[in-house]
Design an enzyme around this catalytic site. Structure first.
Site, short mmCIF file in Angstrom:
data_model
loop_
_atom_site.label_atom_id
_atom_site.label_comp_id
_atom_site.label_asym_id
_atom_site.label_seq_id
_atom_site.Cartn_x
_atom_site.Cartn_y
_atom_site.Cartn_z
N SER A 185 -33.59 2.25 -43.43
CA SER A 185 -34.80 2.25 -42.61
C SER A 185 -35.50 0.90 -42.55
O SER A 185 -36.16 0.59 -41.56
CB SER A 185 -35.79 3.32 -43.14
N HIS A 237 -40.10 -0.24 -45.36
CA HIS A 237 -40.39 -0.16 -43.93
C HIS A 237 -41.21 -1.37 -43.48
O HIS A 237 -40.90 -2.01 -42.47
CB HIS A 237 -41.17 1.12 -43.62
#
Length: 330
Positions: A185, A237
């Protein structure tokens, strides 16, 4: 993934797996823009290769996990044999144990800093905590990555993906010490950040740019906002997003409309610059920030500094305590 699964390492760590899960879709239709006839349209092959590599690594992790051997009677989907999943109490994402992930290269501060296993900053990008985690990330990679590769080519998109994943791992290691982290991610948020900077740096060639900007910002806010839930590594992230955002200014500027047509102009006619002045400014600022940021972060990491000591409130960006969960265990 619950912390009971990881073997005690003597330091009292919780041993949770911080999955870098995408909780929303990154799919965003490209805003309309003026296209030169000579603009290259690439065939996407690198993104599918990345998808195959991630799936292959998940199968490898399940093969080495071999749940029936070390946890007989508590495996899920036992008909899969050694590929069966760990108990849902230990891993609700249908995947291997956290000890298996750590053995195969999951990100863990002690291993990276004290045992000098810096390669984990890269290998963790190719591991996933479970089928749910893997499918969510790969769908997002297909939706956003193929379109970007078709427009900008495999070299630039590959560089953004890999460096963003690395940047996410570095920031995660600076703030998370007691848990392991896996997932792509950070790299995917890098592609999302690159989409935003690409829209900004090529602002003048887009037609419905206002709508595209609002839509993209909403997607970014929602996905980063969902990162405050427990067991999600929002540091990865954010680190991936910031890296990709800067790389977008460096690698994705488009020439001014009609610039290539100037090759056919008669001699003596003034030729305008390939890029606008503000694109050069953004390129220079971004490359300086990216280099300085990586140097500072890596020096801090391998000196053993804890990012939380320099930013006492930063833990709220990855988990906000509520009556339903306790962030101290996160």
């Amino acid at each position: 993934m619950r912390g009971e699964d990881l073997e005690n390492r003597g330091g009292g760590g919780t041993g949770e797996v911080k999955s870098r899960a995408n909780n929303g879709s990154y799919s965003l239709s490209s805003s309309s823009y003026m296209i030169d006839d000579s603009e290259t349209r690439w065939t996407s092959w690198l993104v599918p290769v990345f998808v195959v590599a991630n799936v292959a690594m998940f199968l490898v992790s399940m093969y080495f996990n071999n749940c029936p051997k070390h946890n007989p009677g508590n495996c899920v989907a036992r008909f899969l044999g050694r590929f069966s999943f760990e108990s849902l109490k230990l891993n609700p994402l249908f995947g291997p144990s956290s000890s298996t992930l750590e053995r195969l290269g999951a990100l863990e501060w002690t291993e990276v800093v004290q045992k000098h296993q810096g390669w984990r900053l890269v290998t963790c990008i190719w591991l996933h905590a479970g089928v749910i985690h893997l499918v969510a990330n790969m769908l997002s990679l297909v939706f956003i990555g193929i379109r970007l590769e078709q427009q900008f080519g495999f070299v630039r998109i590959g560089v953004i993906y890999l460096l963003s994943g690395f940047g996410g791992s570095v920031l995660s290691s600076l703030f998370i010490r007691n848990n392991i982290s896996v997932g792509a991610s950070g790299a995917l948020f890098g592609l999302l950040g690159a989409m935003l900077s690409e829209l900004i740096t090529n602002w003048t060639i887009y037609t419905n740019k206002g709508a595209a900007m609002i839509t993209l910002l909403v997607i970014i806010v929602i996905n980063l906002g969902l990162g405050i839930l427990p067991h999600v590594d929002n540091y990865a992230h954010i680190g991936g997003f910031l890296t990709g955002f800067l790389l977008g200014f460096i690698l994705l500027p488009r020439p001014q409309f009609g610039w290539l047509d100037q090759r056919n102009l008669p001699a003596g006619i003034p030729v305008k610059s390939k890029y606008k002045a503000y694109q050069y400014v953004l390129w220079f600022i971004s490359i300086v920030l990216l280099i300085v940021g990586f140097i500072v972060a890596l020096v801090m990491l391998f000196r053993g500094e804890n990012g939380n000591d320099h930013c006492p409130w930063c833990h709220y960006v990855t988990c906000v305590p509520t009556s339903r969960w306790n962030c101290d265990k996160n």
